[in-house]
Write a protein that holds these residues in place. Structure first.
Motif, PDB file in Angstrom:
ATOM      1  N   PRO A  91      38.869  46.818  51.176  1.00 52.94           N
ATOM      2  CA  PRO A  91      38.141  45.872  52.193  1.00 52.94           C
ATOM      3  C   PRO A  91      38.622  44.919  52.453  1.00 52.94           C
ATOM      4  CG  PRO A  91      36.807  46.267  49.816  1.00 52.94           C
ATOM      5  CD  PRO A  91      38.164  47.020  49.929  1.00 52.94           C
ATOM      6  N   PHE A  92      38.714  44.428  53.668  1.00 52.82           N
ATOM      7  CA  PHE A  92      39.468  43.238  54.350  1.00 52.82           C
ATOM      8  C   PHE A  92      38.860  41.894  53.618  1.00 52.82           C
ATOM      9  CE2 PHE A  92      40.009  46.488  57.639  1.00 52.82           C
ATOM     10  CZ  PHE A  92      41.066  46.646  57.735  1.00 52.82           C
ATOM     11  N   HIS A  93      39.801  40.874  53.761  1.00 56.82           N
ATOM     12  CA  HIS A  93      39.286  39.630  53.170  1.00 56.82           C
ATOM     13  C   HIS A  93      38.764  39.687  51.822  1.00 56.82           C
ATOM     14  CE1 HIS A  93      39.489  38.312  57.693  1.00 56.82           C
ATOM     15  NE2 HIS A  93      38.502  39.541  57.794  1.00 56.82           N
ATOM     16  N   THR A  94      39.783  40.146  51.167  1.00 59.10           N
ATOM     17  CA  THR A  94      39.392  40.034  49.766  1.00 59.10           C
ATOM     18  C   THR A  94      40.331  38.808  48.810  1.00 59.10           C
ATOM     19  OG1 THR A  94      41.020  41.710  49.165  1.00 59.10           O
ATOM     20  CG2 THR A  94      39.005  42.646  49.806  1.00 59.10           C
ATOM     21  N   GLU A  95      39.885  38.695  47.725  1.00 55.75           N
ATOM     22  CA  GLU A  95      40.874  37.743  46.988  1.00 55.75           C
ATOM     23  C   GLU A  95      41.819  38.689  46.572  1.00 55.75           C
ATOM     24  OE1 GLU A  95      38.947  35.931  43.664  1.00 55.75           O
ATOM     25  OE2 GLU A  95      36.907  35.495  45.137  1.00 55.75           O
ATOM     26  N   HIS A  96      42.772  38.000  45.802  1.00 56.74           N
ATOM     27  CA  HIS A  96      44.168  38.788  45.193  1.00 56.74           C
ATOM     28  C   HIS A  96      44.211  38.372  43.782  1.00 56.74           C
ATOM     29  CE1 HIS A  96      45.142  39.841  49.390  1.00 56.74           C
ATOM     30  NE2 HIS A  96      44.622  38.600  49.654  1.00 56.74           N
ATOM     31  N   ARG A  97      44.575  39.248  43.023  1.00 57.98           N
ATOM     32  CA  ARG A  97      45.040  39.091  41.526  1.00 57.98           C
ATOM     33  C   ARG A  97      46.267  39.736  41.314  1.00 57.98           C
ATOM     34  NH1 ARG A  97      40.735  36.710  42.015  1.00 57.98           N
ATOM     35  NH2 ARG A  97      39.159  36.477  40.626  1.00 57.98           N
ATOM     36  N   LYS A 162      46.069  36.644  36.903  1.00 61.54           N
ATOM     37  CA  LYS A 162      46.528  35.524  37.311  1.00 61.54           C
ATOM     38  C   LYS A 162      45.773  35.705  38.935  1.00 61.54           C
ATOM     39  CE  LYS A 162      50.342  32.990  38.699  1.00 61.54           C
ATOM     40  NZ  LYS A 162      51.926  32.749  38.658  1.00 61.54           N
ATOM     41  N   ARG A 163      44.936  34.564  39.521  1.00 60.73           N
ATOM     42  CA  ARG A 163      44.234  34.467  40.518  1.00 60.73           C
ATOM     43  C   ARG A 163      45.395  33.953  41.594  1.00 60.73           C
ATOM     44  NH1 ARG A 163      38.131  33.334  40.312  1.00 60.73           N
ATOM     45  NH2 ARG A 163      37.809  33.944  38.234  1.00 60.73           N
ATOM     46  N   MET A 164      45.514  34.564  42.750  1.00 62.52           N
ATOM     47  CA  MET A 164      46.464  34.388  43.475  1.00 62.52           C
ATOM     48  C   MET A 164      45.791  33.824  44.875  1.00 62.52           C
ATOM     49  SD  MET A 164      49.280  34.914  42.120  1.00 62.52           S
ATOM     50  CE  MET A 164      50.642  34.977  42.977  1.00 62.52           C
ATOM     51  N   SER A 165      46.383  32.937  45.532  1.00 59.73           N
ATOM     52  CA  SER A 165      45.579  32.260  46.821  1.00 59.73           C
ATOM     53  C   SER A 165      45.899  33.271  47.992  1.00 59.73           C
ATOM     54  CB  SER A 165      46.403  31.027  47.421  1.00 59.73           C
ATOM     55  OG  SER A 165      47.641  30.827  47.337  1.00 59.73           O
ATOM     56  N   GLN A 166      47.131  34.081  48.015  1.00 58.50           N
ATOM     57  CA  GLN A 166      47.395  35.141  49.141  1.00 58.50           C
ATOM     58  C   GLN A 166      48.130  36.215  48.238  1.00 58.50           C
ATOM     59  OE1 GLN A 166      49.840  32.764  51.744  1.00 58.50           O
ATOM     60  NE2 GLN A 166      51.715  32.942  50.490  1.00 58.50           N
ATOM     61  N   ALA A 167      48.252  37.368  49.405  1.00 56.58           N
ATOM     62  CA  ALA A 167      48.714  38.470  48.909  1.00 56.58           C
ATOM     63  C   ALA A 167      50.260  38.374  48.878  1.00 56.58           C
ATOM     64  CB  ALA A 167      48.289  39.674  49.686  1.00 56.58           C
ATOM     65  N   CYS A 168      50.843  39.198  47.776  1.00 57.98           N
ATOM     66  CA  CYS A 168      52.349  39.017  47.500  1.00 57.98           C
ATOM     67  C   CYS A 168      52.698  40.689  47.528  1.00 57.98           C
ATOM     68  CB  CYS A 168      52.693  38.241  46.275  1.00 57.98           C
ATOM     69  SG  CYS A 168      54.473  38.264  46.164  1.00 57.98           S
ATOM     70  N   VAL A 169      53.511  41.130  48.187  1.00 60.18           N
ATOM     71  CA  VAL A 169      54.141  42.429  48.251  1.00 60.18           C
ATOM     72  C   VAL A 169      55.137  42.730  47.074  1.00 60.18           C
ATOM     73  CG1 VAL A 169      55.082  44.445  49.557  1.00 60.18           C
ATOM     74  CG2 VAL A 169      53.545  42.827  50.587  1.00 60.18           C
ATOM     75  N   GLY A 170      55.051  43.542  46.463  1.00 58.95           N
ATOM     76  CA  GLY A 170      56.281  43.874  45.658  1.00 58.95           C
ATOM     77  C   GLY A 170      56.141  45.437  44.740  1.00 58.95           C
ATOM     78  N   VAL A 171      56.796  45.532  43.595  1.00 55.16           N
ATOM     79  CA  VAL A 171      56.893  46.467  43.006  1.00 55.16           C
ATOM     80  C   VAL A 171      56.129  46.448  41.763  1.00 55.16           C
ATOM     81  CG1 VAL A 171      58.663  48.173  42.302  1.00 55.16           C
ATOM     82  CG2 VAL A 171      59.154  47.031  44.121  1.00 55.16           C
ATOM     83  N   PHE A 172      55.490  47.748  41.564  1.00 54.03           N
ATOM     84  CA  PHE A 172      54.663  47.561  40.208  1.00 54.03           C
ATOM     85  C   PHE A 172      55.523  48.542  39.118  1.00 54.03           C
ATOM     86  CE2 PHE A 172      51.559  47.127  43.787  1.00 54.03           C
ATOM     87  CZ  PHE A 172      51.006  45.959  43.140  1.00 54.03           C
ATOM     88  N   ASN A 173      55.362  48.400  37.919  1.00 58.27           N
ATOM     89  CA  ASN A 173      55.852  49.047  36.930  1.00 58.27           C
ATOM     90  C   ASN A 173      55.265  50.405  36.702  1.00 58.27           C
ATOM     91  OD1 ASN A 173      53.692  48.581  35.133  1.00 58.27           O
ATOM     92  ND2 ASN A 173      54.886  47.018  34.148  1.00 58.27           N
ATOM     93  N   GLY A 174      55.638  51.060  35.430  1.00 58.41           N
ATOM     94  CA  GLY A 174      55.072  52.118  35.219  1.00 58.41           C
ATOM     95  C   GLY A 174      53.416  52.404  34.649  1.00 58.41           C
ATOM     96  N   TYR A 175      53.205  51.196  34.546  1.00 64.26           N
ATOM     97  CA  TYR A 175      51.781  50.996  34.203  1.00 64.26           C
ATOM     98  C   TYR A 175      50.799  50.222  35.371  1.00 64.26           C
ATOM     99  CZ  TYR A 175      53.568  51.564  29.407  1.00 64.26           C
ATOM    100  OH  TYR A 175      54.492  52.030  28.508  1.00 64.26           O
ATOM    101  N   GLY A 176      51.443  50.018  36.562  1.00 63.00           N
ATOM    102  CA  GLY A 176      50.714  49.633  37.623  1.00 63.00           C
ATOM    103  C   GLY A 176      50.715  48.120  37.672  1.00 63.00           C
ATOM    104  N   LEU A 177      51.348  47.389  36.753  1.00 63.81           N
ATOM    105  CA  LEU A 177      51.568  46.083  36.580  1.00 63.81           C
ATOM    106  C   LEU A 177      52.617  45.388  37.436  1.00 63.81           C
ATOM    107  CD1 LEU A 177      50.501  45.957  32.751  1.00 63.81           C
ATOM    108  CD2 LEU A 177      48.937  45.745  34.607  1.00 63.81           C
ATOM    109  N   SER A 178      52.414  44.122  37.559  1.00 67.93           N
ATOM    110  CA  SER A 178      53.737  43.425  38.171  1.00 67.93           C
ATOM    111  C   SER A 178      53.565  41.846  37.949  1.00 67.93           C
ATOM    112  CB  SER A 178      53.905  43.517  39.580  1.00 67.93           C
ATOM    113  OG  SER A 178      54.729  42.947  40.111  1.00 67.93           O
ATOM    114  N   ASN A 179      54.859  41.301  37.714  1.00 71.91           N
ATOM    115  CA  ASN A 179      54.857  39.933  37.449  1.00 71.91           C
ATOM    116  C   ASN A 179      54.639  38.994  38.783  1.00 71.91           C
ATOM    117  OD1 ASN A 179      55.306  39.958  34.721  1.00 71.91           O
ATOM    118  ND2 ASN A 179      57.551  40.204  34.950  1.00 71.91           N
TER     119      ASN A 179
END
Length: 186
Positions: A91-97, A162-179
């Motif tokens: 969906p568009f206009h979502t929050e980001h985590r 962690k709640r984020m105010s905006q989307a941040c593009v990056g790479v995820f690890n082998g568990y689908g997690l990212s810093n």
């Protein structure tokens, strides 16, 4: 881009807690996620519910990766433990985590530190007491149990949301997690 998602909902099991089912799902996911080279992110929409990750796992990626991952999950028998949704558009206009791994130090870290400092002649029981106190003061994070495919050892993977105010593009690890990379939250 994480334009699409699939959702895994834990199916109640007679002999497993919901958190164990989610851990089993994550164990299976870890077999597939590294092949996507950091393009698949994981979200836990019910994070923190009952001090657990909740009973839902969402996997975010582009449409092609979601379709490929869905087929792999259907073929490996995961549907005995989780309902696997169709590929859906995010969906568009979502929050980001941002979901990241938390490295908790256990008793083995204290033993390693003790061994190293004893060899240097700097060990003191006050250091042990301080390290144990620091461990107790560390915040609790929801987690799941895994078994290493390479060593066979069992370990706990704690997850921080962690709640984020905006989307941040990056790479995820082998568990689908990212810093730093975010996933939609809805």
């Amino acid at each position: 881009m994480t334009t699409h998602y699939i959702e895994l909902k834990a199916i109640p099991q007679m002999d497993m807690l919901q958190s164990e089912v989610i851990g089993h799902c994550m164990q299976i996911l870890h077999q597939f996620l590294p092949h996507f080279e950091g393009r698949v992110g994981v979200a836990f929409p019910a994070y923190g519910l009952g001090r657990t990750l909740g009973g839902i796992v969402r996997l975010f990626a582009n449409q092609q990766d979601c379709q490929q991952l869905q087929q792999q999950l259907l073929q490996c028998g995961l549907q005995d433990y989780a309902l696997i949704s169709e590929v859906n558009q995010t969906p568009f206009h979502t929050e980001h985590r941002c979901y990241s791994r938390v490295h908790r130090k256990g008793q083995s870290a204290i033993r390693r530190t003790e061994k190293r400092l004893k060899s240097q002649g700097r060990w003191d029981e006050a250091i042990r007491a301080e390290m144990q106190q620091r461990q107790q003061d560390t915040a609790f994070f929801p987690h799941f149990h895994l078994k290493s495919a390479s060593t066979g050892q069992r370990f706990i993977l704690a997850v921080k949301e962690k709640r984020m105010s905006q989307a941040c593009v990056g790479v995820f690890n082998g568990y689908g997690l990212s810093n730093n990379a975010t996933v939609p939250h809805f």
